[in-house]
Every structure is written in structure tokens, then in C-alpha cells.
Design an enzyme around this catalytic site. Structure first.
Site, mmCIF file in Angstrom:
data_model
loop_
_atom_site.group_PDB
_atom_site.id
_atom_site.type_symbol
_atom_site.label_atom_id
_atom_site.label_comp_id
_atom_site.label_asym_id
_atom_site.label_seq_id
_atom_site.Cartn_x
_atom_site.Cartn_y
_atom_site.Cartn_z
ATOM 1 N N LYS A 124 0.860 -1.182 0.000
ATOM 2 C CA LYS A 124 0.000 0.000 0.000
ATOM 3 C C LYS A 124 0.893 1.227 0.000
ATOM 4 O O LYS A 124 2.056 1.160 0.404
ATOM 5 C CB LYS A 124 -0.901 0.022 1.249
ATOM 6 N N ASP A 164 -6.748 4.351 -4.991
ATOM 7 C CA ASP A 164 -7.470 4.223 -3.724
ATOM 8 C C ASP A 164 -8.142 5.578 -3.509
ATOM 9 O O ASP A 164 -8.352 6.329 -4.477
ATOM 10 C CB ASP A 164 -6.502 3.862 -2.590
#
Length: 452
Positions: A124, A164
Site C-alpha cells: 500500500k 485508492d
């Protein structure tokens, strides 16, 4: 080392990281039955290794705003675990981004990616940059500056970021262009690309569609169907919008949508026309969801005070609940409001939207509850399909990708129920089952690859 000792050791090593510790504790508590059957995982310190990033990259991002002023942001990439494949996980641009949040998201991503059945590791990244209120040129300059550092840490078979919160097709395009120029190489190093230049069909829809497909399987397992069910949906971004779209297509009745200011409740239900208006408000005019009532006066708008200890959104009466906004948006009091209203299902569209206390309430009430690592895996599932298409140099139709997405979500659901039976978990305990199934896949790969 006992589980409690392990948790304390991880807490000592990661102080002031509440989101990360919450995610780790949930997994450790779920896999205790596995550890009893596999003492070698203790010896190899598998859990402790999983909770430690293989690589944590932090870097400065300098860029110029439209007035010529120098702006400084912080960028991150957390490369958490590559036992099953290259690191895979989104980039988030939001003022709340910090090391704790990205480590929690990367840790969750390990198990989510494992559940898809695709060869993907967990990672991430992102920045505390806020794209809201910025011009297109400012966003482009920031993305180019961000990629000028990130490019040296990613690659087609190394680390493949996606979008995201705050990172959509526009941002992916700017970052891909910067990467291509820096590396002089056109490869599928980012997913979420435009369908005309390397992207996959239904990638934007995938998380929301997959969430509803998973919920559909949950209901079928107890001889119910989604058609006709009233539904609470939180959020108004990409995931929420396509959750609404698929619910409408399958004959359900969504009645809410929200943003950080408050929520609308439409007793008549949100249909295709109303959804298009929501998309226009959020995607085109970049407005607030309160504008919905200007066109549809029968709907009610409720402002939400972030200082309150509950959110009135979760007092809405409905049968199915889809939190699609952000982490920890449902606390214990919210969960009690939901169960008092006799909801039958809650499937997470956001990452960890329920606190640990809220999950306890849901499970004690026998609500069908699914953690995000299972029910929102459709996004990374189609990202994996995009990677496959890039490597093969072929592109599948919308219908082909949708069928593959349905298959991925059904396989995750069925694997969870099989794990419930294998490990004699409580009925329909999707949370423990998802954690156990994902953990076993990664643990076996780590064991086979040695201590590296």
C-alpha cells in the site's frame, strides 16, 4: 511465545499506530486454532514476520502550485509481503495518510490478495497530499513529482500500485505517463489505467460490483436473495456509487448515500436516474451530497457531527448494510443501532469500517457479517486480471471480466464457508474464516521459501 506476548511485542515495536495494531490483533486472534495445528509457524515466527514490512519507503514530494509556491508533501510505499507474488495495493492521496494507516492497509492487503487466488503480494502507499480544491495542473505536477521518487521502487514483476481514495483514473494516468517517461518503458506497472491504453474493462466498478456479488452469495447460503432488500450504503465515492449501481441492477432498494458532511435518506429508494444525479454531484461538479435534496425534495438530508459518539446514518431502518466510506466508521453504539433494527447482513466495502467492538456486537447478534478483506476484494481481483491482460497483450470484454469477477467472489465466499467447516468455527463466521484461509496460503508460501 504466546499470542498475548506476540501482540505485546508488536505493540512495543509499533507505538502510536492504532489502525495497524487493530488489524494485526484481529488476525492473531482469528488464527489461534491454526497455530495449534501448525506449531512450526510459531517456530518460524510467521505472524511476527507478516506484521513487519519487508520494506517501508518514505520520501519527500516537492511540487509547485499554480501561484508558483513550493509545496512539500510526504510520500510512502509499504511493501508488506511478497510471498505470493509482486506487491499489490493502492495509492491513497488524503490528508489523513500516515504510516499507521498505510501499514494497516498493507497488512489487510496481504490476506485480501491471497483470498482472490491470484499471485499477488500485499502492499500500500500514498501521500498526505489532498487533491480536493486543486486544479488539474496542480494534480498533474504533484503526481509527476510523486512518481519521480516512487518509480525506482516499483516494477511489472516487483510492485504494481493501483488507485485508492483520492486516486482515480486521472491520477493514475498522470503517474503512468511520468513512469513511462522516466523508465522509457510501456509496461503494466500501474492498474486502473484507462481501457484505451492498457486498462481492464469494469476496473472502476469492480470493488462495488464484487461487494454486492459477495453479499448475494452470503444471502443465498441462508436461502435468501438480495432482490427487494432495503439497503444502507455509506460513502459517495467510487465504491459506494458502483455498489448502488449493482444493487439497483439486482432489484434491491438502496435508501442512503453519504459524505463527510452528512447523509441523505430517500424512502422511495435510489434508482438509476437518482444515481446518475449522485455521480454528477460527486464526479463532475465535485459538490456535496446535500445537493441531492435540491432535485429530490422527498429525500431527507441529515448533517453529521464528527464529535458525536454515534452516526445517525446507522439508525436508518434497512435489511442490508454496506459501509463504503472509510475505516472505523461504525462503532459499538452504531452497531447496536443496526442490530436493534434487525439488519440481516453487513458486508464491508471499505477497509476495516467496523471497530473491533462493533464486530463483536454484529457477531453476537448472528448478523451475516463479512470483513472487507473478503467482500471488497473485487477491486484487487480485477487489478490482477488487468495485470494478466497486460502480460498477455490481450484484452477481455466487459462481459468476460464481469464473469471472472463473479467467479472470484464466489470462490472467496465458498472458501470461507469451507474453512468454517474445516476449523469448526461458529456458523457463517466469515471474519475468522477469511483470516485463516488467507493466512494459511501466505504462511505455507513463506515456509516453503525459507527464512528470507
Amino acid at each position: 511465545m504466546s499470542e498475548n506476548e506476540l501482540i505485546e511485542r508488536i505493540k512495543d515495536r509499533n507505538p502510536n499506530e492504532p489502525e495497524f495494531l487493530q488489524a494485526v490483533e484481529e488476525v492473531i486472534s482469528s488464527v489461534s486454532k491454526v497455530l495449534k495445528k501448525h506449531p512450526e509457524y510459531h517456530q518460524l515466527r510467521i505472524l511476527e514476520r507478516m506484521a513487519e514490512p519487508e520494506r517501508l519507503i518514505s520520501f519527500r514530494v516537492n511540487w509547485l502550485d499554480d501561484e508558483g509556491n513550493v509545496q512539500v508533501n510526504r510520500g510512502f510505499r509499504v511493501q508488506m509481503n511478497s510471498a505470493l507474488g509482486p506487491y499489490k495495493g493502492g495509492l491513497r492521496f488524503h490528508p489523513s495518510v500516515n504510516q499507521s494507516i498505510l501499514k494497516f492497509l498493507a497488512f489487510e492487503q496481504i490476506f485480501k490478495n491471497a483470498l482472490t487466488g491470484l499471485p499477488l503480494g500485499g502492499g500500500k502507499g500514498g501521500s498526505d497530499f489532498n487533491p480536493k480544491g486543486k486544479s488539474d495542473n496542480e494534480i498533474m505536477r504533484f503526481c509527476q513529482a510523486f512518481m519521480s521518487e516512487l518509480f525506482r521502487h516499483i516494477g511489472h514483476f516487483t510492485d504494481v500500485p493501483a488507485g485508492d481514495i483520492g486516486v482515480g483514473s486521472r491520477e493514475i494516468g498522470y503517474m503512468f505517463g511520468a513512469y513511462k517517461k522516466l523508465q522509457n518503458d510501456f509496461t503494466g506497472v500501474l492498474t486502473g489505467k484507462g481501457p484505451k491504453w492498457g486498462g481492464s474493462a469494469i476496473r472502476p466498478e469492480a470493488t462495488g460490483y464484487g461487494l454486492v456479488y459477495f453479499a448475494e452469495n452470503m444471502l443465498k447460503s441462508v436461502d435468501k436473495e438480495i432482490k427487494g432488500k432495503s439497503c444502507i450504503v455509506s460513502g459517495a465515492g467510487n465504491v459506494a456509487q458502483f455498489t448502488l449501481e449493482k444493487l439497483i441492477q439486482l432489484g434491491a432498494k438502496p435508501v442512503t448515500v453519504s459524505d463527510s458532511g452528512g447523509f441523505i435518506y430517500d424512502e422511495d429508494g435510489i434508482d438509476e436516474e437518482k444515481l446518475e444525479h449522485i455521480k454528477h454531484i460527486k464526479n463532475v461538479s465535485r459538490g456535496r451530497i446535500s445537493e441531492y435534496t435540491e432535485k429530490y425534495s422527498n429525500a431527507e438530508y441529515t448533517e453529521v457531527n464528527s464529535d458525536d459518539d454515534f452516526n445517525p446514518l446507522w439508525q436508518t431502518k434497512a435489511e442490508c448494510v454496506f459501509p463504503c466510506a472509510t475505516q472505523n466508521e461504525i462503532n459499538e453504539k452504531d452497531a447496536k443501532h443496526l442490530t436493534d433494527n434487525k439488519i440481516i447482513l453487513l458486508a464491508e466495502g471499505a477497509n476495516m469500517p467496523c471497530t473491533a467492538e462493533a464486530i463483536d456486537v454484529l457477531q453476537e447478534s448472528k448478523v451475516l457479517y463479512s470483513p472487507g478483506k473478503a467482500s471488497n476484494a473485487g477491486g484487487v481481483g480485477v487489478s490482477g486480471l488487468e495485470m494478466t491482460q497486460n502480460r498477455m497483450g490481450v484484452y477481455w470484454t466487459r462481459e468476460e471480466v464481469d464473469e471472472k469477477l463473479k467467479g472470484i467472489m464466489k470462490r472467496i465466499h465458498d472458501d470461507c464457508l469451507e474453512t468454517v467447516e474445516t476449523y469448526e468455527l461458529s456458523d457463517h463466521n466469515y471474519m475468522e474464516a477469511a483470516n485463516i484461509h488467507g493466512f494459511l496460503k501466505v504462511a505455507e508460501a513463506m515456509k516453503a521459501q525459507g527464512v528470507v
